[in-house]
Motif scaffolding. Sequence first.
Motif, mmCIF file in Angstrom:
data_model
loop_
_atom_site.group_PDB
_atom_site.id
_atom_site.type_symbol
_atom_site.label_atom_id
_atom_site.label_comp_id
_atom_site.label_asym_id
_atom_site.label_seq_id
_atom_site.Cartn_x
_atom_site.Cartn_y
_atom_site.Cartn_z
ATOM 1 N N PRO A 76 0.815 -1.224 0.000
ATOM 2 C CA PRO A 76 0.000 0.000 0.000
ATOM 3 C C PRO A 76 0.850 1.276 0.000
ATOM 4 C CG PRO A 76 -0.878 -1.583 1.570
ATOM 5 C CD PRO A 76 0.419 -2.164 1.066
ATOM 6 N N LYS A 77 0.367 2.271 -0.685
ATOM 7 C CA LYS A 77 0.978 3.606 -0.776
ATOM 8 C C LYS A 77 2.348 3.616 -1.459
ATOM 9 C CE LYS A 77 -1.788 5.531 0.223
ATOM 10 N NZ LYS A 77 -3.043 5.361 -0.579
ATOM 11 N N SER A 78 2.481 2.739 -2.420
ATOM 12 C CA SER A 78 3.760 2.660 -3.135
ATOM 13 C C SER A 78 3.656 3.142 -4.580
ATOM 14 C CB SER A 78 4.255 1.211 -3.141
ATOM 15 O OG SER A 78 4.523 0.796 -1.832
ATOM 16 N N GLY A 79 2.475 3.620 -4.963
ATOM 17 C CA GLY A 79 2.315 4.081 -6.346
ATOM 18 C C GLY A 79 1.369 3.207 -7.158
ATOM 19 N N THR A 80 0.483 2.491 -6.466
ATOM 20 C CA THR A 80 -0.482 1.618 -7.150
ATOM 21 C C THR A 80 -1.339 2.409 -8.141
ATOM 22 O OG1 THR A 80 -0.754 0.765 -4.897
ATOM 23 C CG2 THR A 80 -2.040 -0.302 -6.641
ATOM 24 N N ASP B 203 9.241 6.991 2.547
ATOM 25 C CA ASP B 203 8.144 7.717 1.891
ATOM 26 C C ASP B 203 6.838 6.937 1.986
ATOM 27 O OD1 ASP B 203 9.310 10.094 1.072
ATOM 28 O OD2 ASP B 203 10.127 9.219 -0.766
ATOM 29 N N GLN B 204 6.941 5.624 1.824
ATOM 30 C CA GLN B 204 5.736 4.786 1.919
ATOM 31 C C GLN B 204 5.106 4.935 3.305
ATOM 32 O OE1 GLN B 204 5.283 1.960 4.006
ATOM 33 N NE2 GLN B 204 3.242 1.588 3.190
ATOM 34 N N VAL C 29 9.232 12.370 -4.172
ATOM 35 C CA VAL C 29 10.247 11.504 -3.552
ATOM 36 C C VAL C 29 10.900 12.296 -2.424
ATOM 37 C CG1 VAL C 29 12.469 10.358 -3.948
ATOM 38 C CG2 VAL C 29 10.667 10.211 -5.686
ATOM 39 N N GLY C 30 11.026 11.677 -1.244
ATOM 40 C CA GLY C 30 11.766 12.326 -0.152
ATOM 41 C C GLY C 30 10.919 13.181 0.766
ATOM 42 N N ASP C 31 9.594 13.081 0.666
ATOM 43 C CA ASP C 31 8.749 13.896 1.549
ATOM 44 C C ASP C 31 8.916 13.498 3.019
ATOM 45 O OD1 ASP C 31 6.823 15.924 2.000
ATOM 46 O OD2 ASP C 31 5.263 14.406 2.224
ATOM 47 N N TRP C 32 9.445 12.287 3.243
ATOM 48 C CA TRP C 32 9.658 11.849 4.630
ATOM 49 C C TRP C 32 10.532 12.829 5.405
ATOM 50 C CZ3 TRP C 32 14.716 11.188 6.033
ATOM 51 C CH2 TRP C 32 15.636 10.907 5.017
#
Length: 294
Positions: A42-46, A132-133, A263-266
Motif C-alpha cells: 500500500p501507498k507505493s504508487g499503485t 516515503d511509503q 520523492v523524499g517527503d519523509w
Amino acid sequence: MVFIFMNIMDLLWVQGTCINAVISFQKHFQAQESDVILATYPKSGTTWLKALTFTIMNRSRFELQNSPLHTTTLHQLVPFLEFDLYLNHQSPNLECFSAPRIFATHVPHALLPGSILNSSCRIVYVCRNPLDQFISEWLFIARTQDKEPSDLAEAFERACNGIQFFGPIWEHALCYWKASIEQPDKIFFLKYEDLKEDIASCINRLADFLGCPLSEEEVTQGVVEEISKLCSFDYIKNLEVTKTGRAYANGVKNSHYLRKGEVGDWKNYLTPSMSERLEKIIEEKLAGSVTKSL
Ligand code: A3P
C-alpha cells in the motif's frame, strides 16, 4: 504469514471482513492467461501504475484524449481483488471485465492464488522507498478517517517492527523481487523512484513487458509523452472524476489517493534518528538485493 492488527484502519478492515476477502480471493480467483496483476505494498504508487498499465494496454482501443480515465476512477477501471472484488463476495462475477483484464492486489507473493502463480498471467510490482511509503500511509489513514494523523512515534515503531496488515514492507518487496529475478517474463519489478526519474524509459519497458511495445511510429508521434502526461500526478489529481469519485468498493475518496506524489517527503516528518533507524533495518533486511535504490 501472520497478520498482526495494530492500528484503527487495520481493525476496521478486520471487522469489515478484509481477512475473509483475502482468503476468498486466494481460494476462488481463477486467473486467465492474459490477465495482468498489479501488485504493490500500500501507498507505493499503485494508482499511478494502474493509470500507466491501463493506458498502455488500451491505447489502441481509445484515443488518449478520450480515455476512460477522464470519466471513470482508476480504482473502478482496475479494481483491487481483495479490497474491492472479493470484499463481500466469495465468487464475484468478473464477466464484465473483458480480456485482457487488469487487477490490483496488495497481497504478498507467498499468498497469491495458485492460479496466478501457475498460469502465464503477468505481474507488475512497484515498490517505493519505505520512508516515503510510511509517511504516505500514515497521512492516508488520517485522511480517510477525517482526523489528525495518529502519533507518529507509535506508528513508526510499528513500521520498524514490521507490524503491518500485509506484513513488513521489506519482506513484501523482497519476495516479489526474488520472484522477478527467477521469472523475468512473469514478474516485472519497478520502483516508484525510477518512474519519477525517467518515466519515458519505464513506459517503454512496461509496454515491452506487457507484450504491447510502442512502435517506432508511435514514438515519433509522441505517444510516450502523451501517456506520461495523461497518467501524471497533476493531470489525474485535477480530473473531475478524481475530485468527486470514490474507490470501487471501500468507499474511500479517490482524491485521497493523490496527495503530494514526491520523492523524499519523509524528510518533512521524520527526525534524523528515525530515518537512520528505518534505513538501517531496510539495509539489513534487503542486503544484496533491492537495497541500493529503496
Ligand atoms: P504521497 O502520499 O507521498 O503523495 P497508492 O496509489 O499505492 O495508494 O500510493 C499513493 C501514493 O502515490 C501517494 O503518495 C500519491 O500521491 C502517489 N501517487 C498517486 N498517483 C501518482 C502519480 N500519477 N504520480 C506520482 N505519484 C502518484
